[in-house]
Design a protein around this motif. Structure first.
Motif, PDB file in Angstrom:
ATOM      1  N   PHE A 201       0.836  -1.204   0.000  1.00 35.78           N
ATOM      2  CA  PHE A 201       0.000   0.000   0.000  1.00 35.78           C
ATOM      3  C   PHE A 201       0.873   1.256   0.000  1.00 35.78           C
ATOM      4  CE2 PHE A 201      -4.354  -1.482   1.815  1.00 35.78           C
ATOM      5  CZ  PHE A 201      -4.520  -2.287   0.703  1.00 35.78           C
ATOM      6  N   LEU A 202       1.967   1.234   0.768  1.00 30.28           N
ATOM      7  CA  LEU A 202       2.881   2.380   0.779  1.00 30.28           C
ATOM      8  C   LEU A 202       3.478   2.605  -0.604  1.00 30.28           C
ATOM      9  CD1 LEU A 202       4.730   1.880   4.193  1.00 30.28           C
ATOM     10  CD2 LEU A 202       3.190   3.760   3.576  1.00 30.28           C
ATOM     11  N   ILE A 203       3.817   1.510  -1.285  1.00 25.06           N
ATOM     12  CA  ILE A 203       4.358   1.616  -2.636  1.00 25.06           C
ATOM     13  C   ILE A 203       3.341   2.298  -3.545  1.00 25.06           C
ATOM     14  CG2 ILE A 203       4.968   0.249  -4.683  1.00 25.06           C
ATOM     15  CD1 ILE A 203       6.326  -1.731  -2.732  1.00 25.06           C
ATOM     16  N   ARG A 204       2.082   1.885  -3.439  1.00 28.06           N
ATOM     17  CA  ARG A 204       1.048   2.471  -4.291  1.00 28.06           C
ATOM     18  C   ARG A 204       0.855   3.952  -3.988  1.00 28.06           C
ATOM     19  NH1 ARG A 204      -3.637  -2.285  -4.568  1.00 28.06           N
ATOM     20  NH2 ARG A 204      -2.330  -3.806  -5.664  1.00 28.06           N
ATOM     21  N   ILE A 205       0.951   4.304  -2.726  1.00 31.32           N
ATOM     22  CA  ILE A 205       0.785   5.712  -2.347  1.00 31.32           C
ATOM     23  C   ILE A 205       1.900   6.558  -2.945  1.00 31.32           C
ATOM     24  CG2 ILE A 205       0.949   7.313  -0.381  1.00 31.32           C
ATOM     25  CD1 ILE A 205      -0.577   5.176   1.257  1.00 31.32           C
ATOM     26  N   HIS A 206       3.127   6.012  -2.980  1.00 31.42           N
ATOM     27  CA  HIS A 206       4.291   6.776  -3.442  1.00 31.42           C
ATOM     28  C   HIS A 206       4.571   6.621  -4.932  1.00 31.42           C
ATOM     29  CE1 HIS A 206       5.820   8.254   0.459  1.00 31.42           C
ATOM     30  NE2 HIS A 206       5.247   7.168   0.937  1.00 31.42           N
ATOM     31  N   ASP A 207       3.793   5.813  -5.613  1.00 28.30           N
ATOM     32  CA  ASP A 207       3.993   5.597  -7.050  1.00 28.30           C
ATOM     33  C   ASP A 207       2.798   6.157  -7.808  1.00 28.30           C
ATOM     34  OD1 ASP A 207       4.320   4.745  -9.619  1.00 28.30           O
ATOM     35  OD2 ASP A 207       4.656   2.635  -9.146  1.00 28.30           O
ATOM     36  N   PRO A 208       2.967   7.278  -8.542  1.00 32.81           N
ATOM     37  CA  PRO A 208       1.832   7.884  -9.247  1.00 32.81           C
ATOM     38  C   PRO A 208       1.197   6.968 -10.285  1.00 32.81           C
ATOM     39  CG  PRO A 208       3.921   8.885  -9.924  1.00 32.81           C
ATOM     40  CD  PRO A 208       4.208   8.020  -8.742  1.00 32.81           C
ATOM     41  N   LEU A 209       1.944   5.981 -10.790  1.00 35.14           N
ATOM     42  CA  LEU A 209       1.374   5.061 -11.765  1.00 35.14           C
ATOM     43  C   LEU A 209       0.516   3.978 -11.118  1.00 35.14           C
ATOM     44  CD1 LEU A 209       4.367   4.496 -14.224  1.00 35.14           C
ATOM     45  CD2 LEU A 209       2.514   6.158 -14.347  1.00 35.14           C
ATOM     46  N   LYS A 210       0.566   3.904  -9.776  1.00 35.62           N
ATOM     47  CA  LYS A 210      -0.197   2.859  -9.090  1.00 35.62           C
ATOM     48  C   LYS A 210      -1.263   3.412  -8.151  1.00 35.62           C
ATOM     49  CE  LYS A 210       2.959  -1.050  -9.088  1.00 35.62           C
ATOM     50  NZ  LYS A 210       3.602  -2.078  -8.246  1.00 35.62           N
ATOM     51  N   GLN A 211      -1.321   4.735  -8.010  1.00 34.40           N
ATOM     52  CA  GLN A 211      -2.271   5.284  -7.051  1.00 34.40           C
ATOM     53  C   GLN A 211      -3.714   4.954  -7.404  1.00 34.40           C
ATOM     54  OE1 GLN A 211      -1.576   9.453  -6.390  1.00 34.40           O
ATOM     55  NE2 GLN A 211       0.329   9.108  -5.267  1.00 34.40           N
ATOM     56  N   TRP A 212      -3.991   4.753  -8.702  1.00 30.74           N
ATOM     57  CA  TRP A 212      -5.353   4.419  -9.103  1.00 30.74           C
ATOM     58  C   TRP A 212      -5.818   3.103  -8.502  1.00 30.74           C
ATOM     59  CZ3 TRP A 212      -6.389  -0.131 -11.627  1.00 30.74           C
ATOM     60  CH2 TRP A 212      -5.300  -0.794 -12.190  1.00 30.74           C
ATOM     61  N   LYS A 213      -4.862   2.257  -8.107  1.00 31.11           N
ATOM     62  CA  LYS A 213      -5.215   0.963  -7.533  1.00 31.11           C
ATOM     63  C   LYS A 213      -5.735   1.084  -6.099  1.00 31.11           C
ATOM     64  CE  LYS A 213      -1.992  -2.004 -10.110  1.00 31.11           C
ATOM     65  NZ  LYS A 213      -0.956  -3.056  -9.966  1.00 31.11           N
ATOM     66  N   LEU A 214      -5.519   2.228  -5.480  1.00 32.88           N
ATOM     67  CA  LEU A 214      -5.928   2.403  -4.085  1.00 32.88           C
ATOM     68  C   LEU A 214      -7.303   3.053  -4.033  1.00 32.88           C
ATOM     69  CD1 LEU A 214      -2.864   3.661  -2.008  1.00 32.88           C
ATOM     70  CD2 LEU A 214      -4.183   1.582  -1.651  1.00 32.88           C
ATOM     71  N   SER A 215      -8.266   2.363  -3.480  1.00 34.75           N
ATOM     72  CA  SER A 215      -9.611   2.913  -3.306  1.00 34.75           C
ATOM     73  C   SER A 215      -9.846   3.145  -1.813  1.00 34.75           C
ATOM     74  CB  SER A 215     -10.654   1.934  -3.843  1.00 34.75           C
ATOM     75  OG  SER A 215     -10.715   0.781  -3.017  1.00 34.75           O
ATOM     76  N   PRO A 216     -10.850   3.941  -1.461  1.00 35.20           N
ATOM     77  CA  PRO A 216     -11.185   4.092  -0.037  1.00 35.20           C
ATOM     78  C   PRO A 216     -11.438   2.748   0.644  1.00 35.20           C
ATOM     79  CG  PRO A 216     -12.351   5.730  -1.349  1.00 35.20           C
ATOM     80  CD  PRO A 216     -11.678   4.801  -2.325  1.00 35.20           C
ATOM     81  N   MET A 217     -11.998   1.784  -0.121  1.00 36.42           N
ATOM     82  CA  MET A 217     -12.259   0.463   0.433  1.00 36.42           C
ATOM     83  C   MET A 217     -10.956  -0.248   0.776  1.00 36.42           C
ATOM     84  SD  MET A 217     -15.341  -0.559   0.867  1.00 36.42           S
ATOM     85  CE  MET A 217     -16.139   0.222  -0.522  1.00 36.42           C
ATOM     86  N   ASP A 218      -9.921  -0.057  -0.075  1.00 41.28           N
ATOM     87  CA  ASP A 218      -8.622  -0.669   0.201  1.00 41.28           C
ATOM     88  C   ASP A 218      -8.046  -0.131   1.511  1.00 41.28           C
ATOM     89  OD1 ASP A 218      -8.832  -2.004  -2.212  1.00 41.28           O
ATOM     90  OD2 ASP A 218      -7.689  -0.502  -3.316  1.00 41.28           O
ATOM     91  N   LEU A 219      -8.154   1.169   1.684  1.00 39.46           N
ATOM     92  CA  LEU A 219      -7.607   1.773   2.902  1.00 39.46           C
ATOM     93  C   LEU A 219      -8.354   1.288   4.131  1.00 39.46           C
ATOM     94  CD1 LEU A 219      -7.070   5.402   1.535  1.00 39.46           C
ATOM     95  CD2 LEU A 219      -5.380   3.571   1.768  1.00 39.46           C
ATOM     96  N   GLN A 220      -9.671   1.085   4.012  1.00 39.50           N
ATOM     97  CA  GLN A 220     -10.439   0.553   5.131  1.00 39.50           C
ATOM     98  C   GLN A 220     -10.009  -0.873   5.475  1.00 39.50           C
ATOM     99  OE1 GLN A 220     -12.920   1.617   7.317  1.00 39.50           O
ATOM    100  NE2 GLN A 220     -12.265   3.650   6.633  1.00 39.50           N
ATOM    101  N   SER A 221      -9.543  -1.601   4.451  1.00 39.83           N
ATOM    102  CA  SER A 221      -9.143  -2.984   4.701  1.00 39.83           C
ATOM    103  C   SER A 221      -7.938  -3.057   5.646  1.00 39.83           C
ATOM    104  CB  SER A 221      -8.830  -3.698   3.388  1.00 39.83           C
ATOM    105  OG  SER A 221      -7.626  -3.215   2.813  1.00 39.83           O
ATOM    106  N   ARG A 222      -7.122  -2.004   5.675  1.00 43.36           N
ATOM    107  CA  ARG A 222      -6.005  -1.971   6.618  1.00 43.36           C
ATOM    108  C   ARG A 222      -6.534  -1.866   8.049  1.00 43.36           C
ATOM    109  NH1 ARG A 222      -2.159  -4.213   6.516  1.00 43.36           N
ATOM    110  NH2 ARG A 222      -1.048  -2.839   7.917  1.00 43.36           N
ATOM    111  N   ILE A 223      -7.544  -1.020   8.239  1.00 41.57           N
ATOM    112  CA  ILE A 223      -8.115  -0.840   9.577  1.00 41.57           C
ATOM    113  C   ILE A 223      -8.778  -2.130  10.049  1.00 41.57           C
ATOM    114  CG2 ILE A 223      -9.831   0.460  10.909  1.00 41.57           C
ATOM    115  CD1 ILE A 223      -9.431   2.764   8.879  1.00 41.57           C
ATOM    116  N   ARG A 224      -9.410  -2.843   9.103  1.00 38.10           N
ATOM    117  CA  ARG A 224     -10.223  -4.016   9.461  1.00 38.10           C
ATOM    118  C   ARG A 224      -9.509  -5.330   9.133  1.00 38.10           C
ATOM    119  NH1 ARG A 224     -16.185  -2.052   9.104  1.00 38.10           N
ATOM    120  NH2 ARG A 224     -15.894   0.187   8.833  1.00 38.10           N
ATOM    121  N   TRP A 225      -8.200  -5.352   9.258  1.00 36.59           N
ATOM    122  CA  TRP A 225      -7.417  -6.536   8.909  1.00 36.59           C
ATOM    123  C   TRP A 225      -7.932  -7.783   9.644  1.00 36.59           C
ATOM    124  CZ3 TRP A 225      -3.393  -7.939   5.689  1.00 36.59           C
ATOM    125  CH2 TRP A 225      -2.772  -9.151   5.979  1.00 36.59           C
TER     126      TRP A 225
END
Length: 305
Positions: A201-225
């Motif tokens: 996820f950190l890689i996707r945040i720091h890579d402009p070519l991969k940021q599209w892969k991160l959705s709000p749902m993905d970020l919630q999945s970290r909280i609800r591991w």
């Protein structure tokens, strides 16, 4: 064919092979545009992976076998469904890319459905998946599937307890029906550790070519591991049936995960090489009366490269 023509043909084939390898390298470069700090942390966490040359050699060998599998499916009018599930960033898309890369898109297709519409929500839960099931001579790869209900829909509250329980009661019989109809059903779960998902996820945040892969749902999945872990465990317990068992792919090492998954997939089918008629290139027909028209330059794509 004259010696000059032979040399031209050799040069052309060599160029084509290089282009093919360039495609592989291009896919591998998806991890290249990272900040140096993130890359350094990632490498320390992983250690050594398969050497690039060994990886490509194994991948190309497996992809050649996939072509044989594809030909066998077409020749025998087989119907194949392969489900890819797992946590966000677990590597499902990467292995699907490598499976389909050299196959015929008329035979092998990927299904990645968006969130259901209001109309679809009112339908029988499995209804929107049924139109995508294969006919004879087809392979369908589901990049996520009806198991959304057991995972994201359950954890994020998009399905209530009664709907989840109904799903668990229905899905084994639904899958048995598919198998009885002649569909070969394979289910993969890509498993990664908590630390690995955080790193990706950190890689996707720091890579402009991969940021599209991160959705709000993905970020919630970290909280609800842990919620996802409990949901996954019950899913395995209630849907791992003999007719359609689950296969878990350890996914922390992307390259090994891809090779292991493709290799295992090939072992599940009694495929064999299908003999085909030799392909002979016919001679070009020339018509002395035909005069090629000169097209206006504005029709051509500009040659910027």
């Amino acid at each position: 064919m004259s010696p000059d023509n032979y040399q031209e043909a050799e040069d052309w084939l060599e160029s084509e092979l290089r282009d093919s390898m360039d495609e592989e390298v291009e896919l591998e470069m998806e991890d290249a545009i990272l900040s140096m700090k993130i890359r350094e942390i990632y490498r320390k966490a992983h250690g050594e992976t398969i050497p690039r040359a060994d990886y490509f050699r194994s991948l190309l060998r497996l992809q050649a076998e996939l072509i044989k599998l594809q030909d066998w499916v077409v020749h025998n009018n087989e119907k194949v469904v392969v489900i890819f599930e797992g946590r966000d960033s677990a590597g499902k898309g990467g292995v699907i890319k490598r499976i389909t890369q050299r196959l015929n898109p008329r035979v092998v297709r990927t299904v990645a459905l968006p969130a259901p519409s209001d109309r679809e929500k009112s339908q029988w839960y499995f209804q929107r998946y049924v139109p995508h099931l294969p006919a004879g001579g087809e392979i369908v790869l589901f990049d996520r599937s009806w198991y959304n209900r057991a995972g994201v829909e359950r954890v994020m509250g998009f399905a209530d307890d009664d709907q989840v329980e109904q799903f668990f009661q229905d899905v084994p019989e639904f899958e048995r029906m598919l198998v009885r109809s002649g569909i070969r059903l394979v289910k993969y779960w890509f498993s990664i550790t908590d630390e690995e998902q955080q790193m990706r996820f950190l890689i996707r945040i720091h890579d402009p070519l991969k940021q599209w892969k991160l959705s709000p749902m993905d970020l919630q999945s970290r909280i609800r591991w842990e919620d996802y872990t409990r949901a996954k465990e019950e899913m395995f317990d209630r849907t791992n049936i003999p007719e359609a068992p689950w296969y878990i792919v350890p996914g922390n090492d992307k390259k090994r995960a891809r090779l292991n998954c493709i290799d295992h997939l090939l072992t599940l089918f009694p495929y064999e090489e299908i003999e085909s008629e030799p392909v002979v290139l016919p001679e070009r027909v020339y018509n002395s009366d035909y005069e090629r028209h000169v097209l206006p330059p504005e029709l051509y794509v500009p040659s910027k490269y």
